[in-house]
Design an enzyme around this catalytic site. Structure first.
Site, PDB file in Angstrom:
ATOM      1  N   HIS A 449     110.614  49.528  53.120  1.00 32.01           N
ATOM      2  CA  HIS A 449     112.031  49.862  52.980  1.00 32.01           C
ATOM      3  C   HIS A 449     112.847  48.646  52.584  1.00 32.01           C
ATOM      4  O   HIS A 449     113.783  48.738  51.805  1.00 32.01           O
ATOM      5  CB  HIS A 449     112.537  50.467  54.286  1.00 32.01           C
ATOM      6  CG  HIS A 449     112.213  51.931  54.371  1.00 32.01           C
ATOM      7  ND1 HIS A 449     112.233  52.640  55.533  1.00 32.01           N
ATOM      8  CD2 HIS A 449     111.854  52.804  53.398  1.00 32.01           C
ATOM      9  CE1 HIS A 449     111.913  53.899  55.282  1.00 32.01           C
ATOM     10  NE2 HIS A 449     111.667  54.017  54.006  1.00 32.01           N
ATOM     11  N   ARG A 548     133.122  55.879  43.735  1.00 37.59           N
ATOM     12  CA  ARG A 548     133.065  56.707  44.950  1.00 37.59           C
ATOM     13  C   ARG A 548     134.123  56.167  45.911  1.00 37.59           C
ATOM     14  O   ARG A 548     133.896  55.165  46.597  1.00 37.59           O
ATOM     15  CB  ARG A 548     131.679  56.635  45.583  1.00 37.59           C
ATOM     16  CG  ARG A 548     130.587  57.358  44.787  1.00 37.59           C
ATOM     17  CD  ARG A 548     129.271  57.351  45.570  1.00 37.59           C
ATOM     18  NE  ARG A 548     128.291  58.284  45.043  1.00 37.59           N
ATOM     19  CZ  ARG A 548     127.289  57.937  44.224  1.00 37.59           C
ATOM     20  NH1 ARG A 548     127.151  56.701  43.830  1.00 37.59           N
ATOM     21  NH2 ARG A 548     126.435  58.852  43.801  1.00 37.59           N
ATOM     22  N   ARG A 584     136.872  58.977  41.384  1.00 37.33           N
ATOM     23  CA  ARG A 584     136.632  60.299  41.957  1.00 37.33           C
ATOM     24  C   ARG A 584     137.443  60.432  43.238  1.00 37.33           C
ATOM     25  O   ARG A 584     137.439  59.512  44.076  1.00 37.33           O
ATOM     26  CB  ARG A 584     135.148  60.469  42.285  1.00 37.33           C
ATOM     27  CG  ARG A 584     134.885  61.812  42.946  1.00 37.33           C
ATOM     28  CD  ARG A 584     133.430  62.065  43.146  1.00 37.33           C
ATOM     29  NE  ARG A 584     132.904  61.318  44.286  1.00 37.33           N
ATOM     30  CZ  ARG A 584     131.625  61.359  44.658  1.00 37.33           C
ATOM     31  NH1 ARG A 584     130.764  62.063  43.954  1.00 37.33           N
ATOM     32  NH2 ARG A 584     131.205  60.673  45.688  1.00 37.33           N
ATOM     33  N   GLU A 671     128.737  69.923  39.921  1.00 37.95           N
ATOM     34  CA  GLU A 671     127.653  69.630  40.870  1.00 37.95           C
ATOM     35  C   GLU A 671     127.348  70.810  41.778  1.00 37.95           C
ATOM     36  O   GLU A 671     126.581  70.701  42.718  1.00 37.95           O
ATOM     37  CB  GLU A 671     127.946  68.365  41.678  1.00 37.95           C
ATOM     38  CG  GLU A 671     129.303  68.303  42.319  1.00 37.95           C
ATOM     39  CD  GLU A 671     129.547  66.995  43.065  1.00 37.95           C
ATOM     40  OE1 GLU A 671     128.633  66.194  43.222  1.00 37.95           O
ATOM     41  OE2 GLU A 671     130.687  66.815  43.518  1.00 37.95           O
ATOM     42  N   ASN A 694     122.838  64.945  41.639  1.00 38.81           N
ATOM     43  CA  ASN A 694     122.291  64.893  43.009  1.00 38.81           C
ATOM     44  C   ASN A 694     122.622  66.183  43.751  1.00 38.81           C
ATOM     45  O   ASN A 694     121.758  66.831  44.332  1.00 38.81           O
ATOM     46  CB  ASN A 694     122.887  63.716  43.794  1.00 38.81           C
ATOM     47  CG  ASN A 694     122.739  62.414  43.066  1.00 38.81           C
ATOM     48  OD1 ASN A 694     121.879  62.282  42.195  1.00 38.81           O
ATOM     49  ND2 ASN A 694     123.576  61.449  43.381  1.00 38.81           N
ATOM     50  N   ASP A 695     123.902  66.525  43.741  1.00 43.28           N
ATOM     51  CA  ASP A 695     124.277  67.750  44.440  1.00 43.28           C
ATOM     52  C   ASP A 695     123.840  68.988  43.668  1.00 43.28           C
ATOM     53  O   ASP A 695     123.468  69.994  44.266  1.00 43.28           O
ATOM     54  CB  ASP A 695     125.791  67.775  44.692  1.00 43.28           C
ATOM     55  CG  ASP A 695     126.132  66.977  45.932  1.00 43.28           C
ATOM     56  OD1 ASP A 695     125.452  67.187  46.959  1.00 43.28           O
ATOM     57  OD2 ASP A 695     127.032  66.127  45.877  1.00 43.28           O
ATOM     58  N   CYS A 742     126.685  61.566  36.063  1.00 39.63           N
ATOM     59  CA  CYS A 742     126.801  60.393  36.948  1.00 39.63           C
ATOM     60  C   CYS A 742     125.917  60.493  38.188  1.00 39.63           C
ATOM     61  O   CYS A 742     126.057  59.702  39.104  1.00 39.63           O
ATOM     62  CB  CYS A 742     128.254  60.167  37.344  1.00 39.63           C
ATOM     63  SG  CYS A 742     128.940  61.535  38.292  1.00 39.63           S
TER      64      CYS A 742
HETATM   65  C1  PEP Z   1     126.121  63.756  42.579  1.00 41.10           C
HETATM   66  O1  PEP Z   1     126.166  64.658  43.422  1.00 41.10           O
HETATM   67  O2  PEP Z   1     125.281  63.704  41.654  1.00 41.10           O
HETATM   68  C2  PEP Z   1     127.088  62.644  42.641  1.00 41.10           C
HETATM   69  C3  PEP Z   1     127.155  61.740  41.686  1.00 41.10           C
HETATM   70  O3  PEP Z   1     127.864  62.590  43.754  1.00 41.10           O
HETATM   71  P1  PEP Z   1     127.366  61.998  45.175  1.00 41.10           P
HETATM   72  O4  PEP Z   1     125.984  61.490  45.010  1.00 41.10           O
HETATM   73  O5  PEP Z   1     128.352  60.946  45.554  1.00 41.10           O
HETATM   74  O6  PEP Z   1     127.478  63.221  46.043  1.00 41.10           O
HETATM   75 MG    MG Z   2     127.950  64.808  44.637  1.00 42.36          MG
END
Ligand code: PEP
Ligand code: MG
Length: 818
Positions: A449, A548, A584, A671, A694-695, A742
């Protein structure tokens, strides 16, 4: 010619052996066969006959029919490493079995969790003499159901083996788990390439080298000496190849970032394993950990239990704040540490120690040390690396119990190359990144890690350097060349010049990112605060595609004022020197709680009041933030709203901006699957779209992005996620509105190629990843990427997409080299 019918030895999905992710089986090295992905943990005999061999670790069994057909059944892949855990054999070597007799029971959950795969190959190991016929593949089968037959091929074929002079050799078994299925298959494969008759013997037992089953039956263990004989002209060559194969043992199970240096070492050089490539010249500083005295005896069970509970709660709160504040591996690791703190067995063990009269600190120390010891003795190197995590939480809890103040930033001089035995993840996180030029540890591995965090910080790192590291004089000038896997003490000017030239070349490479057929892709950086701007610009970021703003809101008692927000955003805009800055709005809630906002009680916070939805119940927060952003001076300031799932949300923010009299460029994060599906409607009203992969992956795949059990499966390159991205990209293109991505997919070179193919021309990723992404895009043409994307959209899995993308990258790299 005899015909034996073949029953399914286990219930599950019947598939081709080609689907098995292990070349030993998929490339027929053990013989021809098929596989079943089991849905239960009971294995029965598929044919009648004799048990030739049950593996000593009970994970595989070989049967021989009366006609001589030999069937090997191997439960799961790489299951030898479980050393019998979870398996129970019901038969022994030499037993007779009828079709349907139980052979082995196993714990489906345990094996599923800990093995590489549950796929169970069933192969005919003497397929030269018998033929296997299956009725059909790719379907569910029940245990005992007839699925095919085995037929003998006419006997009497001449042996391919030559006779003549006999040659001898000896080898020591280098395979960690002895000559189990995989090594046996490789030995047989090697033997079949020579015309010699080859035998392998251990003590009184011997086996023909062409028979993997016979080799397994030798039960040769790591370190055993085996005697080899080979006949005929090819004998010496065959023996040489086999000795090398048997004594070398397995290749590392997982690739490490880089191996030791490729050249001979000078006196002033120490070799290591590269965890993050790069090079730096700086001053050596040895990391010394304070040794803390812990009282052995406690002041009473009640008191010590309460002290431990309080300390655990404090460390937990700190880790949660850290994980919310950080991104990438650092955040994930902080969350994993929270999991360790909550580990029931660990807690119970500590409480038992307290009940024996120990102090809370000593009890926690004893409990974590015992758990670490268990991990240390594990065969799996990845598990051994988790020892540092246990030591880390042990140290954090001990520090709280000793009444020490929270770890602040450690003082380091600029240009420090830090040398440590082991560096705990929390220690690394407390170091000032801008002062740390390189990192070298005597222990650890490239997948520890600590190494992952160092990589995410972009610090060139060498690990596993051994005790020699301690001979580096404190304060000496050192050159850490992680790419070459070497640390040089007091390097000469020539060496320093060489590294500087490489760095200059890399710097020159950062510049425009253009595909080979001239399509321009803009690379921006995701930022978490002002400190990230400098590394982002150094990595060649063309601006910030995602700020962020949570970093300003977390880990404090009350929300930042509008003035404070504006000043912070302004400082970041100034540091970016006029480059684009996309801010954001607050994305809290879900896995990012803040103490001063009372969130409604939620069963599923990830599906609850997070992102723009927070504005529904705390509108003053978003109001203040929009005013603060509106007050930032600069040309290229944009605002972007997270977690949008309806056009109404966009309209309400647009109205708020109107009411404030601000004309900010307003974008929407795509997202949620809902946003992707209505991307055309959103694009019609928004000024730009930015995909949060990601989301989007979390919600499309219904996989919690914070759940460590799913970490290996949640992949934004899943074709389902890619289809949502493609829809969004298409909507953006049709409306003429800019579209960017992103999420972390933009930080992955392979992901970036697919995204370019889907028509996305702006990627925002972590600064440390930009150079790898840039270099990948420069190697390919946009036309190739489009073809890749087309295939990716119809692929079956994220793994297939990854394979397609790496194929493109490798072939492009080869093409460039020609
Ligand atoms: C995402 O969800 O891809 C994103 C960029 O937002 P976060 O990772 O901050 O939720
Ligand atoms: Mg997100």
């Amino acid at each position: 010619m005899s015909l034996v019918s073949l029953a399914a030895p286990i219930a599950g999905w019947l598939t081709s052996v080609r689907e098995v992710p292990d070349p030993v089986f998929s490339e027929d090295m053990m013989g021809v066969g098929f596989a079943i992905d089991p849905t239960e943990g009971t294995l029965v005999a598929p044919i009648a006959g004799q048990v030739v061999l049950v593996a000593p670790t009970n994970h595989s069994v070989t049967l021989r029919s009366d006609a001589g057909a030999e069937l090997l059944i191997h439960i799961g892949l790489e299951t030898v490493a479980l050393r019998g855990r979870g398996f129970e054999a019901h038969v022994r070597d030499g037993d007779r079995v009828a079709v349907g007799d139980p052979l082995i029971s196993f714990d489906l959950d345990l094996v599923g969790l800990e093995a590489k795969s549950l796929a169970t190959p069933i192969v005919l190991t003497n397929s030269g003499e018998f033929r296997l016929k299956l009725e059909s593949l790719d379907r569910l089968v029940a245990r005992g159901e007839t699925i095919g037959s085995i037929q003998s091929i006419a006997a009497g074929k001449a042996s391919p083996v030559d006779g003549g002079e006999v040659h001898h050799a000896e080898a020591e078994v280098g395979f960690v788990h002895g000559l189990h299925a995989r090594p046996a298959a490789r030995i047989a494969e090697c033997a079949k390439r020579h015309s010699s008759e080859i035998t392998i013997a251990v003590g009184a037992k011997s086996a023909k080298a062409r028979s993997p089953v016979a080799i397994m039956a030798l039960n040769a263990r790591n370190g055993d000496r085996v005697q080899l004989t080979a006949t005929g002209e090819q004998g010496p060559r065959a023996l040489e190849a086999l000795v090398q194969l048997i004594s070398a043992g397995e290749e590392p199970e997982r690739p490490v970032a880089s191996a030791a240096p490729t050249r001979a070492l000078a006196e002033n050089e120490i070799a290591g394993i590269c965890a993050l490539p790069g090079a730096a010249v700086g001053t050596a500083v040895h990391w010394r950990r304070d040794v803390r005295e812990t009282a052995e005896e406690g002041g009473g069970v009640e008191e010590e239990r309460a002290a431990l509970d309080e300390a655990l709660a404090i460390v937990r709160a700190r880790l949660e704040a850290n994980s919310a504040q950080m991104s990438g591996p650092a955040a994930a690791i902080a969350r994993a540490h929270v999991g360790l703190l909550e580990d029931e067995e660990l807690n119970q063990a500590a409480r038992r120690e307290i009940d024996q009269g120990r102090s809370a600190g000593r009890a926690w120390q004893v409990a974590t040390a015992a758990a670490a010891e268990e991990l240390r003795s594990a065969d799996n190197p990845l598990l051994r690396e988790r020892v540092a995590d246990l030591e880390d939480i042990a140290a954090q809890v001990a520090s709280v119990l000793a009444g020490e103040s929270p770890p602040g930033q450690v003082e380091l001089a600029p240009g420090t190359i830090l040398l440590a035995d082991e560096l705990l993840p929390s220690e690394l996180m407390s170091l000032p990144r801008d002062r740390l030029s390189g990192l070298a540890t005597s222990g650890g591995g490239a997948t520890s890690h600590m190494a992952l965090i160092a990589a995410s910080f972009g610090i060139p790192t060498l690990v596993a350097m051994g005790p020699e590291l301690s001979r580096v004089p404190e304060g000496s000038r050192v050159l850490l060349d992680a790419t070459a896997g070497v640390l040089v003490i007091e390097p000469d000017e020539k060496e320093i010049a060489r590294v500087a030239a490489t760095a200059a070349q890399l710097g020159a490479e950062a510049g425009e990112c253009v595909t080979r057929d001239g399509e321009r892709v803009r690379l921006l950086a995701n930022l978490g605060g002002l400190a990230d701007v400098e590394p982002a610009l150094a990595a060649g970021a063309e601006g910030c595609g995602l700020l962020r703003t949570e970093f300003l809101f977390l880990d404090r008692a009350e929300a930042p004022s509008e003035e404070e927000q504006q000043a912070t955003y302004q400082a970041i805009a100034d540091a970016l020197g006029g480059r684009p800055l996309t801010i954001r709005t607050l994305d809290i809630g879900g896995d990012k709680p803040v103490p001063y906002i009372r969130f409604p009680q939620e069963q599923n916070p990830a599906l609850g009041a997070r992102g723009i939805r927070t504005a529904l119940f705390r509108p003053e927060l978003i109001d203040a933030q929009l005013r603060a952003i509106g007050g930032v001076r600069g040309e290229a300031i944009k605002v972007m709203i997270p977690m949008v799932s309806s056009v109404a949300e966009l309209r309400s923010v647009r109205e708020q901006l109107g009411a404030l009299g601000t004309k900010l460029t307003l974008g929407v994060m795509v997202e949620t699957p809902a946003a992707a599906l209505i991307a055309d409607r959103l694009a019609a009203e928004a000024d730009f779209l930015s995909i949060g992969s990601n989301d989007l992956a979390q919600y499309a795949l219904a996989m919690d992005r914070t759940n460590p059990l799913l970490a290996g499966s949640i992949d934004a390159l899943h074709p389902a996620v890619l289809r949502l991205i493609a829809m969004t990209a298409e909507a953006g293109q049709r409306s003429g509105k800019p579209i960017s991505l992103c999420g972390n997919l933009a930080s992955e070179p392979l992901g970036a190629l697919v995204l370019v193919g889907l028509g996305i021309r702006e990627l925002s990723g972590v600064p440390a990843a930009l150079s790898a992404v840039r270099s990948a895009i420069r190697q390919v043409t946009a036309a190739d990427c489009r073809r890749l994307a087309e295939r990716a959209l119809t692929a079956e899995s994220a793994a297939d997409v990854r394979a397609l993308a790496s194929e493109l990258l490798n072939s492009s790299a080869e093409g460039e080299g020609e």
